[in-house]
Design a protein around this motif. Structure first.
Motif, mmCIF file in Angstrom:
data_model
loop_
_atom_site.group_PDB
_atom_site.id
_atom_site.type_symbol
_atom_site.label_atom_id
_atom_site.label_comp_id
_atom_site.label_asym_id
_atom_site.label_seq_id
_atom_site.Cartn_x
_atom_site.Cartn_y
_atom_site.Cartn_z
ATOM 1 N N ILE A 127 0.834 -1.204 0.000
ATOM 2 C CA ILE A 127 0.000 0.000 0.000
ATOM 3 C C ILE A 127 0.870 1.256 0.000
ATOM 4 O O ILE A 127 0.603 2.209 -0.756
ATOM 5 N N ILE A 128 1.909 1.273 0.828
ATOM 6 C CA ILE A 128 2.795 2.444 0.881
ATOM 7 C C ILE A 128 3.464 2.671 -0.468
ATOM 8 O O ILE A 128 3.589 3.811 -0.936
ATOM 9 N N ASP A 129 3.871 1.598 -1.120
ATOM 10 C CA ASP A 129 4.495 1.706 -2.437
ATOM 11 C C ASP A 129 3.533 2.338 -3.442
ATOM 12 O O ASP A 129 3.917 3.220 -4.215
ATOM 13 N N HIS A 130 2.276 1.913 -3.421
ATOM 14 C CA HIS A 130 1.275 2.498 -4.330
ATOM 15 C C HIS A 130 0.979 3.943 -3.959
ATOM 16 O O HIS A 130 0.744 4.772 -4.853
ATOM 17 N N LEU A 131 0.972 4.252 -2.664
ATOM 18 C CA LEU A 131 0.760 5.639 -2.245
ATOM 19 C C LEU A 131 1.860 6.544 -2.786
ATOM 20 O O LEU A 131 1.591 7.656 -3.271
ATOM 21 N N ILE A 132 3.091 6.079 -2.712
ATOM 22 C CA ILE A 132 4.231 6.871 -3.172
ATOM 23 C C ILE A 132 4.155 7.106 -4.677
ATOM 24 O O ILE A 132 4.447 8.209 -5.165
ATOM 25 N N ARG A 133 3.746 6.090 -5.424
ATOM 26 C CA ARG A 133 3.713 6.195 -6.891
ATOM 27 C C ARG A 133 2.439 6.839 -7.419
ATOM 28 O O ARG A 133 2.380 7.235 -8.589
ATOM 29 N N SER A 134 1.430 6.968 -6.571
ATOM 30 C CA SER A 134 0.144 7.497 -7.018
ATOM 31 C C SER A 134 0.193 9.011 -7.206
ATOM 32 O O SER A 134 0.920 9.717 -6.517
ATOM 33 N N ASN A 135 -0.607 9.501 -8.158
ATOM 34 C CA ASN A 135 -0.725 10.954 -8.301
ATOM 35 C C ASN A 135 -2.066 11.460 -7.765
ATOM 36 O O ASN A 135 -2.441 12.605 -7.984
ATOM 37 N N GLY A 136 -2.781 10.599 -7.045
ATOM 38 C CA GLY A 136 -4.041 11.001 -6.431
ATOM 39 C C GLY A 136 -4.571 9.902 -5.536
ATOM 40 O O GLY A 136 -4.668 8.741 -5.962
ATOM 41 N N VAL A 137 -4.868 10.232 -4.268
ATOM 42 C CA VAL A 137 -5.366 9.261 -3.301
ATOM 43 C C VAL A 137 -6.806 9.615 -2.940
ATOM 44 O O VAL A 137 -7.103 10.776 -2.622
ATOM 45 N N TYR A 138 -7.678 8.620 -2.981
ATOM 46 C CA TYR A 138 -9.105 8.851 -2.752
ATOM 47 C C TYR A 138 -9.599 7.971 -1.607
ATOM 48 O O TYR A 138 -9.315 6.773 -1.565
ATOM 49 N N PHE A 139 -10.353 8.598 -0.703
ATOM 50 C CA PHE A 139 -10.912 7.891 0.446
ATOM 51 C C PHE A 139 -12.433 7.916 0.356
ATOM 52 O O PHE A 139 -13.031 8.984 0.177
ATOM 53 N N PHE A 140 -13.043 6.736 0.494
ATOM 54 C CA PHE A 140 -14.497 6.613 0.395
ATOM 55 C C PHE A 140 -15.043 5.957 1.661
ATOM 56 O O PHE A 140 -14.507 4.954 2.145
ATOM 57 N N GLY A 141 -16.126 6.505 2.184
ATOM 58 C CA GLY A 141 -16.774 5.905 3.345
ATOM 59 C C GLY A 141 -18.136 6.534 3.552
ATOM 60 O O GLY A 141 -18.327 7.727 3.259
ATOM 61 N N ASN A 142 -19.080 5.766 4.036
ATOM 62 C CA ASN A 142 -20.429 6.265 4.299
ATOM 63 C C ASN A 142 -20.721 6.224 5.792
ATOM 64 O O ASN A 142 -20.211 5.355 6.508
ATOM 65 N N GLY A 143 -21.553 7.124 6.269
ATOM 66 C CA GLY A 143 -21.932 7.121 7.681
ATOM 67 C C GLY A 143 -20.725 7.305 8.584
ATOM 68 O O GLY A 143 -19.882 8.175 8.372
ATOM 69 N N GLY A 144 -20.624 6.436 9.612
ATOM 70 C CA GLY A 144 -19.500 6.510 10.549
ATOM 71 C C GLY A 144 -18.169 6.303 9.860
ATOM 72 O O GLY A 144 -17.155 6.888 10.254
#
Length: 285
Positions: A127-144
């Motif tokens: 995951i850290i490797d993909h975070l470093i190489r990514s040009n955009g990070v997206y977080f999705f969640g509903n409710g709590g």
């Protein structure tokens, strides 16, 4: 993707408790209360003790991902070499205010401890490797879970990451339709069975996005749909659902990713943090 069940048997059972049928809960509770006994007990002894059919016990083992009762016993034996102490305490109406408070804190501590035990270094590194190489990070969640997603965006923005958060189901789909294989998407759902989130995951996969779930330690549609999963473990009580304690564990997972990313991108991240501190210092007296 689901993780191999050959370790963390007790945590896997705890994480799946809310999804079990009444008879499956009977078996689960029996195993959690008697882990040392189980490794020396036959399947027909368990069935007799609980007054259920052997086939029901066998199906329970299969549901956890084992070939059968013997496979579960072998995995459990490796886990309970040392005595297991369950520090979980039920809250009762007779408890004082301080006792209730202490038990809530203890429940949160226990959720974090058990969640820590099941983390996988290889998964986190991926995951850290993909975070470093990514040009955009997206977080999705509903409710709590949306609150946890917002916290994640808030943290990674500090490190100069191009981070986004979406908690509205329509906006989630709209945003995902524009993603590419250069992005990484985190889907936060305690149950892993939220239909709206699963629709977004499906679209993200179609767009070639690397997908990560932060979810309960149980086999679920979400954990099977994403590329990798990070799991939490928590238990439900009469006055407190397991989703409450798991939120603390989810936040801890986000913190762990944040610190690992910061260390791996130290110069860049530190410069970003300093810029952020300078910017918000104008809001202080």
């Amino acid at each position: 993707m689901t993780e191999s069940p050959q370790k963390h048997v007790l945590n896997r059972i705890r994480g799946s408790m809310s999804q079990f049928s009444e008879k499956e809960r009977q078996i689960a509770t029996y195993i959690l209360r008697n882990p040392q006994l189980i490794i020396h007990t036959t399947i027909n002894q368990v069935a007799d003790d609980l007054g259920i059919a052997e086939a029901t016990v066998f199906r329970f083992c299969r549901r956890l991902g084992f070939k059968g009762y013997q496979a579960l016993k072998i995995a459990l034996a490796a886990e309970v070499v040392a005595p297991i102490e369950d520090i979980h305490e039920e809250i009762s109406e007779e408890d004082t205010t301080l006792e209730v408070t202490e038990k809530v804190f203890q429940s949160n501590i226990q959720a974090i401890e058990r969640t820590k035990e099941i983390q996988n270094e290889k998964t986190i590194d991926t995951i850290i490797d993909h975070l470093i190489r990514s040009n955009g990070v997206y977080f999705f969640g509903n409710g709590g879970s949306g609150v946890v997603a917002q916290d994640a965006q808030h943290k990674f923005l500090r490190l100069g990451v191009n981070a986004h958060v979406y908690c509205d189901t329509h906006l989630q789909l709209m945003a995902t339709s524009q993603l590419t294989s250069h992005n990484i998407a985190f889907f936060i759902s305690h149950t892993g069975a939220n239909i709206d989130i699963l629709e977004v995951v499906e679209m993200a996969k179609e767009r070639g996005v690397f997908t990560v779930a932060i979810t309960n330690f149980a086999k679920s549609p979400l954990s099977e749909a994403v590329d990798v999963s990070l799991y939490t473990v928590s238990e439900e009580t009469e006055y407190r659902t397991e989703a409450l304690a798991s939120r603390i564990a989810e936040l801890s997972i986000i913190d762990a990713l944040y610190v690992n990313y910061h260390i791996k991108t130290l110069e860049k991240s530190t410069a970003a943090v300093n810029r952020m501190r300078q910017a918000i210092s104008k809001k202080r007296l």
